[in-house]
Scaffold this motif. Structure first.
Motif, short mmCIF file in Angstrom:
data_model
loop_
_atom_site.label_atom_id
_atom_site.label_comp_id
_atom_site.label_asym_id
_atom_site.label_seq_id
_atom_site.Cartn_x
_atom_site.Cartn_y
_atom_site.Cartn_z
N UNK A 21 0.84 -1.19 0.00
CA UNK A 21 0.00 0.00 0.00
C UNK A 21 0.89 1.26 0.00
N UNK A 22 1.95 1.22 0.82
CA UNK A 22 2.87 2.37 0.90
C UNK A 22 3.58 2.57 -0.44
N UNK A 23 3.94 1.47 -1.09
CA UNK A 23 4.62 1.59 -2.40
C UNK A 23 3.66 2.21 -3.43
N UNK A 24 2.39 1.76 -3.42
CA UNK A 24 1.40 2.36 -4.34
C UNK A 24 1.24 3.85 -4.06
N UNK A 25 1.19 4.19 -2.78
CA UNK A 25 1.06 5.60 -2.41
C UNK A 25 2.24 6.40 -2.93
N UNK A 26 3.41 5.81 -2.84
CA UNK A 26 4.60 6.52 -3.28
C UNK A 26 4.60 6.81 -4.78
N UNK A 27 4.03 5.88 -5.55
CA UNK A 27 3.88 6.14 -6.99
C UNK A 27 2.92 7.31 -7.19
N UNK A 28 1.83 7.29 -6.41
CA UNK A 28 0.83 8.37 -6.48
C UNK A 28 1.49 9.72 -6.17
N UNK A 29 2.32 9.75 -5.14
CA UNK A 29 2.99 11.01 -4.77
C UNK A 29 3.96 11.43 -5.88
N UNK A 30 4.80 10.49 -6.30
CA UNK A 30 5.87 10.84 -7.25
C UNK A 30 5.29 11.24 -8.61
N UNK A 31 4.16 10.62 -8.97
CA UNK A 31 3.55 10.95 -10.28
C UNK A 31 2.55 12.09 -10.18
N UNK A 32 2.37 12.64 -8.97
CA UNK A 32 1.45 13.78 -8.72
C UNK A 32 0.01 13.44 -9.12
#
Ligand SMILES: Cc1cc2nc3c(=O)[nH]c(=O)nc-3n(C[C@H](O)[C@H](O)[C@H](O)COP(=O)(O)O)c2cc1C
Length: 241
Positions: free
Chosen positions: A77-88
């Motif tokens: 879940x944290x990894x998915x969130x990190x993609x969401x953050x990095x890709x804005x």
């Protein structure tokens, strides 16, 4: 996986491990990401993919230097969130209204803009930078990261944007590296309509899509209001594409 700043959050958790990534914790992670490592967002994705390939996705624990240690089912879940953050990636129909105002003219325009956007069901975050009030820049950078778009209201000060707003625009350009978000730009001036073109060029050079750019001379007229309403329709279209 020991990650230093990556996967960090501003909060000091009650225990070393966190049991669930609730909204409050996620927004603290988002704010941490956007403020501390947003500038390096491309490296985050690249290296995350490298680590996932090397470990075949078998990561049991993420131990950042700030915030809680993440383990078990929360890791993915944290990894998915990190993609969401990095890709804005836009979330929560968030639209940011960011502005300066010296005599209150831009303030009046932004009240109208906020009402219209709220009526359309957008979740409006208002950030006001004036002599008397100064919104939290850290919160702004955190929220704007996953916003659908930004309305910028700029007053003219010695032929330039009001200094606090100038600073905020520079920071948005830096932290949202690569731009990409739709922007509706409204500038107000007294005697020289120079700021609009200047800010528009800066934003476009940085990769933002300026949907419309409108200059207002002092107090808002009926004609200005009509122009702003038409621009808001185009902005809405860009947000919902
Ligand atoms: C310190 C100061 C500097 C200003 N400099 C300019 C300027 O260089 N050019 C201009 O057209 N208007 C200038 N103005 C006028 C304002 O930009 C104008 O009144 C505008 O409508 C203010 O909008 P606001 O009340 O939302 O800040 C200046 C006003 C102040 C107080």
């Amino acid at each position: 996986m020991i990650t230093c700043d990556v996967f960090g959050a501003y909060t000091i958790p009650k225990s070393v491990f966190i049991d669930y990534l609730n909204d409050e914790y996620v927004s603290s992670m988002r704010k941490y990401f956007a403020n501390i490592i947003g500038f390096y967002r491309d490296n985050v994705i690249k290296n995350l993919d490298k680590v996932l390939a090397a470990t075949k996705g078998n990561i049991e624990i993420i131990a950042p230097a700030h915030g809680a240690v993440i383990k078990g089912s929360l890791v993915n879940k944290a990894i998915d969130l990190y993609r969401e953050f990095a890709l804005k990636t836009p979330v929560d129909r968030k639209v940011m209204v960011v502005y300066s105002s010296m005599y209150g003219f831009v303030d009046g325009i932004m009240s109208h803009v906020t009402h219209v956007l709220s009526d359309w069901g957008f979740n409006v975050g208002i950030y006001k930078f004036t002599d008397k009030e100064r919104a939290s820049i850290g919160d702004l950078i955190g929220e704007v990261n996953n916003a659908l778009g930004i309305v910028l209201g700029v007053s003219t000060y010695d032929t330039e944007p009001f200094p606090l707003m100038d600073y905020v625009i520079n920071l948005l350009i830096k932290k949202l590296r690569g731009g990409g978000k739709p922007v509706l730009l409204i500038a107000d001036y007294g005697w020289g309509d120079v700021v609009l073109r200047h800010v528009k060029t800066r934003l476009e050079k940085a990769g933002f899509t300026v949907i419309d750019a409108i200059s207002v001379n002092g107090i808002l007229t009926k004609e200005d209001l009509d122009k702003i309403d038409i621009a808001l329709q185009s902005f809405k279209q860009a947000l919902t594409q």
